[in-house]
Design a protein around this motif. Structure first.
Motif: not given
Length: 105
Positions: A60-72
């Motif tokens: 469900g993560y949107d890669l338009n947000e970049g990878i840093d928020p997901l890694m956080k």
């Protein structure tokens, strides 16, 4: 197909069950071509609980947000010796995705 697959790999930390079983951590992301949302994920984690937990974190993560928020999000919720391997493999998969998106579209 409406989705693409990208992969990333990193060496597993020695002394962990992941290293003993796989030697590497691998991640496969299925990404929607139009929205860049992660629709499925497969990981080389040893336990089914860890695999299920990561699926819930990542799908469900949107890669338009970049990878840093997901890694956080991962770093705030996953406390294991293999977290660095997860981060390296995820960043590698993301870079591969970005390179393909830039050249294909």
């Amino acid at each position: 197909m409406d989705t693409i697959l990208v992969t990333g790999y990193a060496k597993a930390p020695q002394g962990t069950s992941m290293y003993e079983v796989y030697k590497h951590f691998g991640i496969v992301l299925e990404i929607d071509r139009k929205t860049y949302e992660i629709v499925d994920v497969e990981l080389t984690l040893v336990t089914s609980l860890a695999q299920s937990y990561f699926k819930r974190l990542i799908i469900g993560y949107d890669l338009n947000e970049g990878i840093d928020p997901l890694m956080k999000k991962i770093n705030e919720n996953y406390y294991a010796p293999s977290v660095n391997s997860v981060n390296v493999a995820l960043r590698t998969a993301y870079q591969r995705f970005k390179e393909q998106v830039q050249t294909s579209y």
